[in-house]
Design a protein around this motif. Structure first.
Motif, PDB file in Angstrom:
ATOM      1  N   LEU A 149      12.704  45.387  31.144  1.00 22.56           N
ATOM      2  CA  LEU A 149      13.976  46.096  31.220  1.00 22.56           C
ATOM      3  C   LEU A 149      15.073  45.140  31.652  1.00 22.56           C
ATOM      4  O   LEU A 149      14.933  44.409  32.620  1.00 22.56           O
ATOM      5  CB  LEU A 149      13.882  47.259  32.220  1.00 22.56           C
ATOM      6  N   ASP A 150      16.151  45.174  30.880  1.00 24.56           N
ATOM      7  CA  ASP A 150      17.282  44.306  31.181  1.00 24.56           C
ATOM      8  C   ASP A 150      18.192  45.016  32.179  1.00 24.56           C
ATOM      9  O   ASP A 150      18.895  45.951  31.826  1.00 24.56           O
ATOM     10  CB  ASP A 150      18.022  43.995  29.876  1.00 24.56           C
ATOM     11  N   ALA A 151      18.177  44.581  33.403  1.00 28.94           N
ATOM     12  CA  ALA A 151      18.964  45.236  34.447  1.00 28.94           C
ATOM     13  C   ALA A 151      20.019  44.293  35.009  1.00 28.94           C
ATOM     14  O   ALA A 151      20.443  44.421  36.157  1.00 28.94           O
ATOM     15  CB  ALA A 151      18.043  45.735  35.554  1.00 28.94           C
TER      16      ALA A 151
ATOM     17  N   VAL B 104      11.448  44.437  35.486  1.00 31.07           N
ATOM     18  CA  VAL B 104      12.883  44.713  35.500  1.00 31.07           C
ATOM     19  C   VAL B 104      13.577  43.410  35.864  1.00 31.07           C
ATOM     20  O   VAL B 104      13.364  42.868  36.954  1.00 31.07           O
ATOM     21  CB  VAL B 104      13.227  45.805  36.533  1.00 31.07           C
TER      22      VAL B 104
END
Lengths: 95, 573
Positions: free
Chosen positions: B92-94, B61
């Motif tokens: 995951l692009d957070a 993330v």
């Protein structure tokens, strides 16, 4: 008074206190402009994590507004700061 | 791997697994703190890449960098393509939206829900939250921010995943994680990556600030970031050094007369230091050992910090060492590195890489002083010691050459240090005498060997290398032309002595002959005298007999005269 925002999405996590507060605060803000939560898609991350993932929402509660130009704006928190919530919704009474 | 009850998950990074004695908590959170550029993201990606190789899955993330940027960065590493394995690794692009706003309190319950779903989807055992401070900075109440990390930790423990959370280190004095004051009390495993400029070179450091309930290396360790990613070169020595054992086998040095001086050669698994001024044939001694190794059917790795490979081959050819042949036969690996090209730690990692790839029986480092020249924040000697420990543990015999520069006090100090590590120390030197310089070899020390302390002359020719005895002349030893001259003198003296001996022998023989002749003469005289005596005796006897006869005759006649007296009287008397 025009609603600048597209359809609103409220990401919550089940029935957690912050989620309940966010829902109530948003309802209150919408009420002042004669609207209600019927205009808001409520997404429970606990049951639909994929949606949160797709929107890049990792902190919650979060209110997501899609602008006409395709970008989205996010307001994190239980929306207890009413001034900021109203400004975010784009129907500040000052305008 | 378990240690004192804590289940650990190996990261696949040798140094990290060694320092942590097996890996990170299998169920729980590890906080990785460090300044920007310290390598936190690389570490997270590298662990995932190694996990993917072992068919483990993981989630990254990213709170700071966009996923395509992460992939581009990862592509620079040897494991970069593993990160792109979407079957096993989810990125995951957070990143918080640019115009993110906050109204009231938020929490990470939603993130836990997402991680839980993704973990189930991938059957992930690793979850990396890279740059969580980017999100938590929106929570000015640090106690609440720490609570949210606690929430993640609770989930990781319950879920049985290894959670790695990276966060920037605050610039403040307590150097805690930014926006997470007090988190060090909550989490049981904290790693700190740091950087420091030494001699304009970036030195990386790694430290386990905390690993509750398990044995671990507490020292600050040098960290290397190269094409293979992060590693902790010195950490591996902590496990390998213990398994070293003594071996009584002798390995030929490649110089028969040196073998004799050393009771047969270097001990297998020992370390040999060959020190000397420039041009004293240190490399030649190393190459001779490599050639002897190949002749035994074993493999040597020669790492040069001095010369490119082809130059070594050419130069050694001039003293009768055909390295090309053993290179072609796969019995020798030549590798060269420029001493200035990297940090000591990087040289060390390169050496370890070659050792791993070639699995040589013999390691030759020419010169080890080149390794020591690399910039480093810490003393390079522990690194050399660790290298030797690793070599020893793997049963390798190490020959290091070392350049001595008398003008430099530093070099002398370094030499004395390295020499204490080495089992055998051969000193090469120039002795100037009679207008020429000759190479001198002496064995300063050799553990477990009754070695000769005498200085020998090292003689190089196109035929090969040999040692020659030297001559002591008063307080100095003679070499080269002086030795040859002395050898001539000695041969001449021997010839003189032999001639003298021959002469004396001849003389004695002569005298003996003379005496024998005299003896023979005496014998003949004796015989003559004897004969004379015999003759005389005989004559005497005969005379006696005659006179007796005469007397008898006389007596008889007298008797007759008596009877004839009358007659005589009758005859007129």
């Amino acid at each position: 008074m025009t609603v600048q925002r597209g359809r609103l999405k409220l990401f919550i996590t089940g029935d957690a206190p912050r989620s309940r507060r966010a829902r109530a605060n948003l309802a209150q803000a919408l009420e002042t402009v004669g609207s209600d939560l019927g205009d808001v898609d409520e997404i429970d991350i606990l049951t639909a994590p994929k949606q949160a993932l797709d929107h890049g929402i990792f902190a919650s509660p979060a209110l997501v507004a899609a602008a006409p130009d395709g970008t989205t704006d996010v307001l994190y928190g239980d929306l207890s700061d009413m001034d900021r919530l109203v400004r975010f919704l784009g129907f500040s009474k000052a305008e | 791997m378990t240690d004192q009850g804590i289940a650990k998950r190996a990261t696949g990074i040798d140094g990290l697994d060694a320092a942590t004695r097996g890996g990170l908590p299998a169920a729980g959170t590890t906080l990785v703190m460090g300044a920007p550029g310290a390598g936190k993201t690389v570490l997270a990606q590298q662990i995932l890449a190694h996990a993917a190789r072992r068919d483990e899955s993981g989630i990254l993330v990213s709170f700071e960098e966009p996923p395509d940027q992460l992939r581009t960065n990862a592509a620079a590493f040897s494991w970069g393509d593993r990160i792109a394995d979407t079957e096993r690794i989810a990125v995951l692009d957070a990143r918080p939206q640019r115009d993110v706003e906050k109204s009231g309190r938020f929490d990470l319950a939603g993130m836990v829900a997402i991680l839980d779903a993704e973990t189930d989807r991938l059957a992930a055992s690793w979850v990396m939250l890279d740059g969580i401070d980017q999100l938590l900075r929106f929570e000015p109440d640090e106690a609440l921010a720490v609570n949210e990390v606690q929430r993640l930790d609770d989930w990781a423990r319950e879920k049985g995943v290894t959670l790695v959370v990276t966060a920037k280190q605050a610039a403040s004095e307590d150097r805690t994680a930014a926006h997470l004051a007090g988190i060090e009390f909550m989490l049981s495993t904290i790693l700190v990556l740091s950087t420091e400029l030494v001699g304009r070179r970036l030195n990386r450091r790694f430290r386990i600030l905390k690993y509750r309930g398990t044995d671990h290396v507490t020292d600050e360790l040098p960290m290397v970031l190269d094409v293979h990613g992060i590693n902790l070169p010195s950490a591996s020595a902590f496990i390998t050094a213990e398994s070293a054992r003594a071996d009584n086998t002798r390995l030929s040095t490649g110089i028969p007369r040196l073998d004799r001086l050393l009771d047969g050669g270097y001990y297998r698994g020992s370390s040999v230091l060959v020190s000397g001024a420039p041009g004293t044939s240190k490399t030649t001694l190393g190459a001779a050992f490599a050639a002897a190794t190949a002749a035994r059917g074993e493999k040597a790795l020669l790492v040069s910090f001095d010369e490119p490979e082809n130059q070594i081959v050419r130069n050694m050819g001039s003293v009768g060492l055909d390295l090309q042949r053993i290179l072609d036969a796969g019995k020798l690996r030549l590798a060269s590195r420029s001493p200035w090209s990297g940090l000591v730690e990087e040289h060390f990692m390169a050496l370890l890489g070659w050792i791993d790839a070639e699995a040589p029986d013999v390691l030759i480092i020419d010169p080890v002083s080149g390794l020591l020249k690399g910039a480093s924040g810490e003393s390079p000697f522990p690194m050399v010691e660790r290298l030797l420990a690793i070599a020893k543990a793997r049963g390798m015999t190490t020959l290091m050459t070392s350049l001595t520069e008398r003008e430099s006090a530093d070099a002398e100090a370094s030499l004395s240090h390295v020499s204490t590590i080495a089992d055998t120390w051969i000193s090469l030197d120039y002795r100037a005498h009679g207008g020429e310089r000759n190479r001198a070899l002496s064995i300063v020390k050799s553990r477990g060997t009754a070695h000769s302390n005498q200085v020998r002359e090292l003689v190089l020719s196109s035929e090969g290398i040999d040692l020659a005895d030297v001559y002591e002349y008063g307080s100095e030893v003679l070499m080269g032309t002086a030795r040859v001259q002395k050898e001539g003198e000695v041969a001449q003296a021997a010839r003189r002595e032999r001639m003298e001996r021959d002469r004396r022998r001849g003389e004695l023989d002569q005298r003996l002959k003379q005496i024998e002749a005299r003896l023979a003469e005496a014998e003949s005289e004796k015989q003559r005298i004897q004969a004379e005596i015999d003759l005389e005796e005989q004559t005497e006897q005969e005379a006696d007999t005659l006179s007796e006869r005469h007397a008898e005759k006389v007596r008889r006649r007298r008797d007759a005269e008596d009877a004839d007296e009358d007659t005589d009287k009758e005859n007129g008397s």
